[in-house]
Motif scaffolding. Structure first.
Motif, PDB file in Angstrom:
ATOM      1  N   VAL A  17      12.558  20.896  81.200  1.00 44.24           N
ATOM      2  CA  VAL A  17      14.078  21.345  81.479  1.00 44.24           C
ATOM      3  C   VAL A  17      14.813  20.746  80.191  1.00 44.24           C
ATOM      4  CG1 VAL A  17      16.158  21.344  82.724  1.00 44.24           C
ATOM      5  CG2 VAL A  17      14.039  21.744  83.775  1.00 44.24           C
ATOM      6  N   VAL A  19      18.170  19.425  78.817  1.00 48.93           N
ATOM      7  CA  VAL A  19      19.316  18.878  79.259  1.00 48.93           C
ATOM      8  C   VAL A  19      20.331  18.731  77.971  1.00 48.93           C
ATOM      9  CG1 VAL A  19      20.746  17.186  80.400  1.00 48.93           C
ATOM     10  CG2 VAL A  19      18.347  17.521  81.137  1.00 48.93           C
ATOM     11  N   ALA A  56      21.121  13.391  85.941  1.00 47.53           N
ATOM     12  CA  ALA A  56      20.545  14.651  85.165  1.00 47.53           C
ATOM     13  C   ALA A  56      19.279  14.837  85.620  1.00 47.53           C
ATOM     14  CB  ALA A  56      21.093  14.186  83.742  1.00 47.53           C
ATOM     15  N   ALA A  60      17.183  18.026  86.940  1.00 49.15           N
ATOM     16  CA  ALA A  60      16.250  18.692  86.265  1.00 49.15           C
ATOM     17  C   ALA A  60      14.776  18.906  86.794  1.00 49.15           C
ATOM     18  CB  ALA A  60      16.135  18.019  84.915  1.00 49.15           C
ATOM     19  N   THR A  71      22.531  25.544  86.786  1.00 47.60           N
ATOM     20  CA  THR A  71      22.202  25.142  85.405  1.00 47.60           C
ATOM     21  C   THR A  71      23.248  24.599  84.681  1.00 47.60           C
ATOM     22  OG1 THR A  71      22.854  27.427  84.751  1.00 47.60           O
ATOM     23  CG2 THR A  71      20.740  27.359  85.126  1.00 47.60           C
ATOM     24  N   PHE A  93      21.550  23.077  81.861  1.00 47.96           N
ATOM     25  CA  PHE A  93      20.063  22.666  82.014  1.00 47.96           C
ATOM     26  C   PHE A  93      19.158  24.190  81.830  1.00 47.96           C
ATOM     27  CE2 PHE A  93      22.448  19.519  84.407  1.00 47.96           C
ATOM     28  CZ  PHE A  93      21.671  18.558  84.470  1.00 47.96           C
TER      29      PHE A  93
END
Length: 265
Positions: A17, A19, A56, A60, A71, A93
């Motif tokens: 993912v 970020v 975070a 994720a 997201t 995300f």
């Protein structure tokens, strides 16, 4: 920069993912556009650390596990996060896979500033190692072909030039220049070539010469004798490196010079 290559290599075999710091308000640890890649185990890059990054990472991994579809997150850096920055930011995300590699390479790789490093001695070698992770692409020039190590970072192009100052002619516009050859005579030739190019094209924003105040006083007189004006000569920075760092070890000099170069961007 090294984390980007590591992240992309992992992405070729593992989903992740991305970020992204989408927007910021007030005091925050990283600016908008900062990115990191989060894998099921481990991550590459950082959006600023602390509890903000911990949350975070957790979110994720929920996305990676299919346990969330959210997201975006909005975070205030206050007591609830154990961070007293006082600002706020929005995080995005995006799940990615190997199919996204070409797009992510373009997205993550920042533009690099051309830098010409004249001299393959101890300080030159230390500088290459210090500068490789930073936003520079390096043209490393020496009149001695055998001086370069066998393993140099991908962002470094080694070039044998004899006479060494001939390489100044085709430097990329906007190049930063560092001069530290094995010979004061070579150093002077390179400085003169840079000043002539600057007179004609004005496209070398920073020209730095390694040396003491005594060396620079001698060079300044020789440049005056060759017809360069005080204004032209003032374009040369000597000694080099941010002030206040007294160490003479190559690695110490390299850090001081790298910091100075970053100030020119």
């Amino acid at each position: 920069m090294n984390w980007i290559e590591k992240a992309l290599k992992r992405l070729s075999t593992e989903n992740a993912v991305v970020v992204t710091v989408l927007s910021t308000q007030g005091s925050v640890p990283r600016t908008a556009g900062t990115r990191m890649l989060v894998f099921a185990q481990g991550e590459q890059g950082t959006i600023g650390g602390g509890h903000l990054e911990f949350q975070a990472l957790a979110h994720a991994r929920l996305l990676l596990a299919g346990q969330s579809t959210q997201t975006t997150l909005h975070q205030v850096l206050g007591p609830s996060l154990g961070q007293c920055c006082g600002g706020a930011l929005a995080l995005g995300f995006e799940p990615v896979s190997a199919a996204d590699l070409p797009r992510l390479r373009d997205l993550l790789m920042p533009p690099r500033t051309p830098l010409a490093l004249f001299g393959g001695g101890h300080v030159g070698k230390a500088l290459v190692n210090a500068l490789a992770p930073l936003p520079f692409v390096i043209r490393w020039v020496d009149s001695r072909d055998e001086i370069f190590p066998s393993d140099v970072p991908d962002v470094v192009d080694c070039e044998h030039s004899n006479p060494v100052h001939a390489a100044v002619t085709d430097l990329l516009p906007g190049s930063r220049v560092l001069i530290m050859s094995f010979s004061h005579a070579e150093d002077l030739d390179i400085v003169i070539a840079c000043l002539k190019r600057q007179r004609e094209q004005a496209d070398l924003p920073f020209v730095g010469l390694i040396g003491s105040k005594t060396k620079w006083a001698t060079f300044r007189h020789r440049l005056e004798d060759r017809g360069f004006t005080a204004e032209e000569i003032a374009h040369i920075t000597c000694p080099i490196g941010v002030p206040g760092i007294a160490g003479k070890e190559p690695e110490v000099i390299a850090v001081a010079v790298a910091a100075q170069l970053l100030q020119t961007l």
